[in-house]
Motif scaffolding. Structure first.
Motif, PDB file in Angstrom:
ATOM      1  N   MET A 224       9.823 -56.371  50.054  1.00 27.67           N
ATOM      2  CA  MET A 224      10.063 -57.343  49.463  1.00 27.67           C
ATOM      3  C   MET A 224       9.733 -58.630  49.922  1.00 27.67           C
ATOM      4  SD  MET A 224      13.144 -57.950  47.203  1.00 27.67           S
ATOM      5  CE  MET A 224      12.940 -56.440  45.509  1.00 27.67           C
ATOM      6  N   SER A 225       9.191 -59.907  50.322  1.00 26.10           N
ATOM      7  CA  SER A 225       9.058 -60.978  50.704  1.00 26.10           C
ATOM      8  C   SER A 225      10.317 -61.975  50.890  1.00 26.10           C
ATOM      9  CB  SER A 225       7.785 -61.659  49.810  1.00 26.10           C
ATOM     10  OG  SER A 225       8.189 -62.120  48.877  1.00 26.10           O
ATOM     11  N   ALA A 226      10.693 -63.175  51.816  1.00 29.15           N
ATOM     12  CA  ALA A 226      11.445 -63.644  51.101  1.00 29.15           C
ATOM     13  C   ALA A 226      12.220 -64.712  50.175  1.00 29.15           C
ATOM     14  CB  ALA A 226      11.413 -64.545  52.651  1.00 29.15           C
TER      15      ALA A 226
ATOM     16  N   ALA B 295       7.894 -72.468  42.622  1.00 32.73           N
ATOM     17  CA  ALA B 295       7.707 -72.433  44.103  1.00 32.73           C
ATOM     18  C   ALA B 295       8.653 -72.507  45.602  1.00 32.73           C
ATOM     19  CB  ALA B 295       6.635 -73.948  43.826  1.00 32.73           C
ATOM     20  N   ALA B 296       7.952 -71.861  46.185  1.00 36.58           N
ATOM     21  CA  ALA B 296       8.619 -72.277  47.604  1.00 36.58           C
ATOM     22  C   ALA B 296       7.879 -73.050  48.976  1.00 36.58           C
ATOM     23  CB  ALA B 296      10.306 -71.207  47.463  1.00 36.58           C
ATOM     24  N   VAL B 297       8.357 -73.294  49.477  1.00 35.90           N
ATOM     25  CA  VAL B 297       8.045 -73.112  50.801  1.00 35.90           C
ATOM     26  C   VAL B 297       9.322 -73.498  52.025  1.00 35.90           C
ATOM     27  CG1 VAL B 297       8.199 -75.589  50.543  1.00 35.90           C
ATOM     28  CG2 VAL B 297       6.394 -75.405  52.246  1.00 35.90           C
TER      29      VAL B 297
ATOM     30  N   THR C  71      15.990 -77.159  45.366  1.00 34.86           N
ATOM     31  CA  THR C  71      17.311 -76.634  46.382  1.00 34.86           C
ATOM     32  C   THR C  71      16.526 -76.252  47.859  1.00 34.86           C
ATOM     33  OG1 THR C  71      17.938 -75.520  44.467  1.00 34.86           O
ATOM     34  CG2 THR C  71      18.821 -74.294  45.912  1.00 34.86           C
ATOM     35  N   LYS C  72      17.760 -76.524  48.051  1.00 38.20           N
ATOM     36  CA  LYS C  72      17.810 -75.884  49.483  1.00 38.20           C
ATOM     37  C   LYS C  72      18.357 -75.131  49.772  1.00 38.20           C
ATOM     38  CE  LYS C  72      17.675 -79.390  52.400  1.00 38.20           C
ATOM     39  NZ  LYS C  72      18.954 -80.344  53.723  1.00 38.20           N
ATOM     40  N   VAL C  73      17.388 -73.978  50.145  1.00 35.75           N
ATOM     41  CA  VAL C  73      17.913 -72.552  50.669  1.00 35.75           C
ATOM     42  C   VAL C  73      17.899 -72.413  52.242  1.00 35.75           C
ATOM     43  CG1 VAL C  73      18.023 -69.695  50.283  1.00 35.75           C
ATOM     44  CG2 VAL C  73      17.426 -71.820  47.974  1.00 35.75           C
ATOM     45  N   LYS C  74      18.676 -71.821  52.725  1.00 33.62           N
ATOM     46  CA  LYS C  74      18.558 -71.216  54.317  1.00 33.62           C
ATOM     47  C   LYS C  74      19.223 -69.787  54.434  1.00 33.62           C
ATOM     48  CE  LYS C  74      19.645 -75.624  56.106  1.00 33.62           C
ATOM     49  NZ  LYS C  74      20.186 -76.490  57.177  1.00 33.62           N
ATOM     50  N   GLN C  75      18.398 -68.919  55.816  1.00 37.70           N
ATOM     51  CA  GLN C  75      19.023 -67.704  56.336  1.00 37.70           C
ATOM     52  C   GLN C  75      19.557 -68.152  57.905  1.00 37.70           C
ATOM     53  OE1 GLN C  75      16.211 -64.590  56.513  1.00 37.70           O
ATOM     54  NE2 GLN C  75      16.899 -62.988  56.096  1.00 37.70           N
ATOM     55  N   PHE C  76      20.098 -67.764  57.638  1.00 37.31           N
ATOM     56  CA  PHE C  76      20.671 -67.934  59.586  1.00 37.31           C
ATOM     57  C   PHE C  76      20.584 -66.656  60.202  1.00 37.31           C
ATOM     58  CE2 PHE C  76      23.395 -71.189  57.400  1.00 37.31           C
ATOM     59  CZ  PHE C  76      23.360 -72.080  57.773  1.00 37.31           C
ATOM     60  N   GLN C  77      20.619 -67.072  61.409  1.00 35.76           N
ATOM     61  CA  GLN C  77      19.573 -65.401  62.514  1.00 35.76           C
ATOM     62  C   GLN C  77      20.946 -64.686  62.347  1.00 35.76           C
ATOM     63  OE1 GLN C  77      19.280 -67.193  66.577  1.00 35.76           O
ATOM     64  NE2 GLN C  77      18.094 -65.075  67.523  1.00 35.76           N
ATOM     65  N   GLY C  78      20.509 -63.656  62.768  1.00 46.84           N
ATOM     66  CA  GLY C  78      21.350 -61.710  62.257  1.00 46.84           C
ATOM     67  C   GLY C  78      21.909 -61.632  61.085  1.00 46.84           C
ATOM     68  N   SER C  79      21.848 -62.286  59.922  1.00 47.13           N
ATOM     69  CA  SER C  79      21.746 -62.601  58.436  1.00 47.13           C
ATOM     70  C   SER C  79      20.744 -61.776  57.408  1.00 47.13           C
ATOM     71  CB  SER C  79      23.136 -63.819  57.858  1.00 47.13           C
ATOM     72  OG  SER C  79      22.975 -63.640  56.539  1.00 47.13           O
ATOM     73  N   SER C  80      21.041 -61.517  57.177  1.00 46.84           N
ATOM     74  CA  SER C  80      20.137 -61.038  56.051  1.00 46.84           C
ATOM     75  C   SER C  80      19.956 -61.400  54.601  1.00 46.84           C
ATOM     76  CB  SER C  80      20.153 -59.124  55.528  1.00 46.84           C
ATOM     77  OG  SER C  80      21.917 -58.544  55.051  1.00 46.84           O
ATOM     78  N   ALA C  81      21.379 -62.753  54.217  1.00 42.72           N
ATOM     79  CA  ALA C  81      21.725 -62.988  53.058  1.00 42.72           C
ATOM     80  C   ALA C  81      20.927 -64.569  53.071  1.00 42.72           C
ATOM     81  CB  ALA C  81      23.251 -63.349  52.455  1.00 42.72           C
ATOM     82  N   PHE C  82      20.461 -64.903  51.790  1.00 38.28           N
ATOM     83  CA  PHE C  82      19.917 -66.749  51.515  1.00 38.28           C
ATOM     84  C   PHE C  82      21.138 -67.149  51.109  1.00 38.28           C
ATOM     85  CE2 PHE C  82      16.215 -63.811  52.234  1.00 38.28           C
ATOM     86  CZ  PHE C  82      15.648 -64.683  52.676  1.00 38.28           C
ATOM     87  N   VAL C  83      21.434 -68.405  51.683  1.00 38.64           N
ATOM     88  CA  VAL C  83      22.887 -69.430  51.627  1.00 38.64           C
ATOM     89  C   VAL C  83      21.934 -70.659  50.517  1.00 38.64           C
ATOM     90  CG1 VAL C  83      24.581 -70.452  52.018  1.00 38.64           C
ATOM     91  CG2 VAL C  83      24.044 -68.588  53.160  1.00 38.64           C
ATOM     92  N   LYS C  84      22.329 -70.668  49.110  1.00 40.03           N
ATOM     93  CA  LYS C  84      22.497 -71.899  48.306  1.00 40.03           C
ATOM     94  C   LYS C  84      22.675 -73.142  49.237  1.00 40.03           C
ATOM     95  CE  LYS C  84      21.773 -72.539  44.394  1.00 40.03           C
ATOM     96  NZ  LYS C  84      22.745 -72.644  42.857  1.00 40.03           N
ATOM     97  N   ARG C  85      22.246 -73.966  50.157  1.00 38.32           N
ATOM     98  CA  ARG C  85      22.994 -75.582  51.088  1.00 38.32           C
ATOM     99  C   ARG C  85      22.773 -76.897  49.981  1.00 38.32           C
ATOM    100  NH1 ARG C  85      25.852 -73.530  54.742  1.00 38.32           N
ATOM    101  NH2 ARG C  85      25.266 -75.815  55.861  1.00 38.32           N
ATOM    102  N   SER C  86      21.764 -77.298  49.336  1.00 39.10           N
ATOM    103  CA  SER C  86      22.000 -78.423  48.490  1.00 39.10           C
ATOM    104  C   SER C  86      20.862 -78.298  47.045  1.00 39.10           C
ATOM    105  CB  SER C  86      21.220 -79.704  49.418  1.00 39.10           C
ATOM    106  OG  SER C  86      22.113 -79.750  50.855  1.00 39.10           O
ATOM    107  N   GLN C  87      21.463 -79.225  46.510  1.00 42.35           N
ATOM    108  CA  GLN C  87      20.259 -79.208  45.028  1.00 42.35           C
ATOM    109  C   GLN C  87      20.604 -80.327  44.657  1.00 42.35           C
ATOM    110  OE1 GLN C  87      22.242 -76.353  41.672  1.00 42.35           O
ATOM    111  NE2 GLN C  87      19.748 -75.179  42.293  1.00 42.35           N
TER     112      GLN C  87
END
Length: 243
Positions: free
Chosen positions: A1-3, A21-23, A63-79
């Protein structure tokens, strides 16, 4: 499954939203970090996502979404809501480039997308979404290529040409009764092929640019139904004169 699929599943689907959409982006200029800020979470990937609620009235968010190194989870940061978006700057209106700026009521972000194509697709969908859902003043799109902002007009033009063609064929059928028996089948085939070809070209153009325009799909379906109804009417007219 893609990011992007994972982001849609983990971030938006649980809140009854769908991602349009997402970039993937990186900052063009590094953000200043306070001297005492240590022990950060390391490298990360950033995605700017456009989403809409499934329930009516629809609400659109960026929404700004981040994935930190070493983690498979995505985190919502700003919206932000789409009405907080003030300007989209494509940087260069003459060629594809990966840079873009987003200006909100309380923020200015300068980004570089992972590719020029991904950035162009995002701007194209963002522009269409703003035209469709913005309640108040629509955001300004500057330094963007015209091809990214004119998709609705292009689809409307194809549909208009299809309607003109169908009207012309109907007039030909009425004015040329004497030739209907010999040319009925060829006229019907020509009409169906021409309308189908025009619709397919419109759909292909949208797919190549990554567009998912609900309104265009509805109009395409209407055109196909009109073509079918026209073929049935013409066939009945041909059988009437045959008798």
């Amino acid at each position: 499954m893609s990011a992007k699929s994972v982001i849609n599943k983990e971030i938006f689907a649980p809140h009854d939203e769908k991602m349009l959409a997402a970039v993937q982006v990186k900052r063009r200029t590094k953000k200043k970090i306070p001297f005492l800020a240590t022990g950060g979470q390391g490298d990360y990937m950033t995605f700017i996502c456009l989403s809409v609620t499934n329930k009516k009235p629809a609400h659109v968010s960026i929404t700004k979404v981040k994935q930190f190194q070493g983690s498979s989870a995505f985190v919502k940061r700003s919206q932000w809501t789409i009405d907080q978006l003030r300007q989209v700057n494509g940087i260069d209106p003459n060629k594809d480039c990966p840079e873009l700026d987003l200006t909100f009521d309380n923020a200015l972000d300068q980004w570089v997308a992972s590719s020029a194509g991904e950035k162009c697709t995002f701007i194209q969908i963002l522009h269409h979404t703003c035209q469709r859902y913005s309640l108040g003043r629509k955001p300004e799109f500057v330094n963007c290529q015209s091809k990214l902002l004119g998709e609705d007009q292009a689809v409307d033009s194809v549909i208009y040409r299809c309607k003109v063609f169908m009207n012309r064929m109907k007039k030909d059928l009425v004015s040329r009764h004497g030739h209907l028996l010999r040319q009925g089948n060829s006229i019907l085939h020509s009409a169906a092929d021409s309308v189908t070809s025009a619709v397919q070209k419109a759909s292909q153009a949208l797919n190549e640019r990554g567009e998912r325009l609900g309104r265009a799909e509805e109009r395409t379906a209407d055109m196909m139904n009109s073509a079918e109804q026209f073929a049935v009417t013409a066939h009945k007219l041909a059988m009437k004169h045959k008798c």
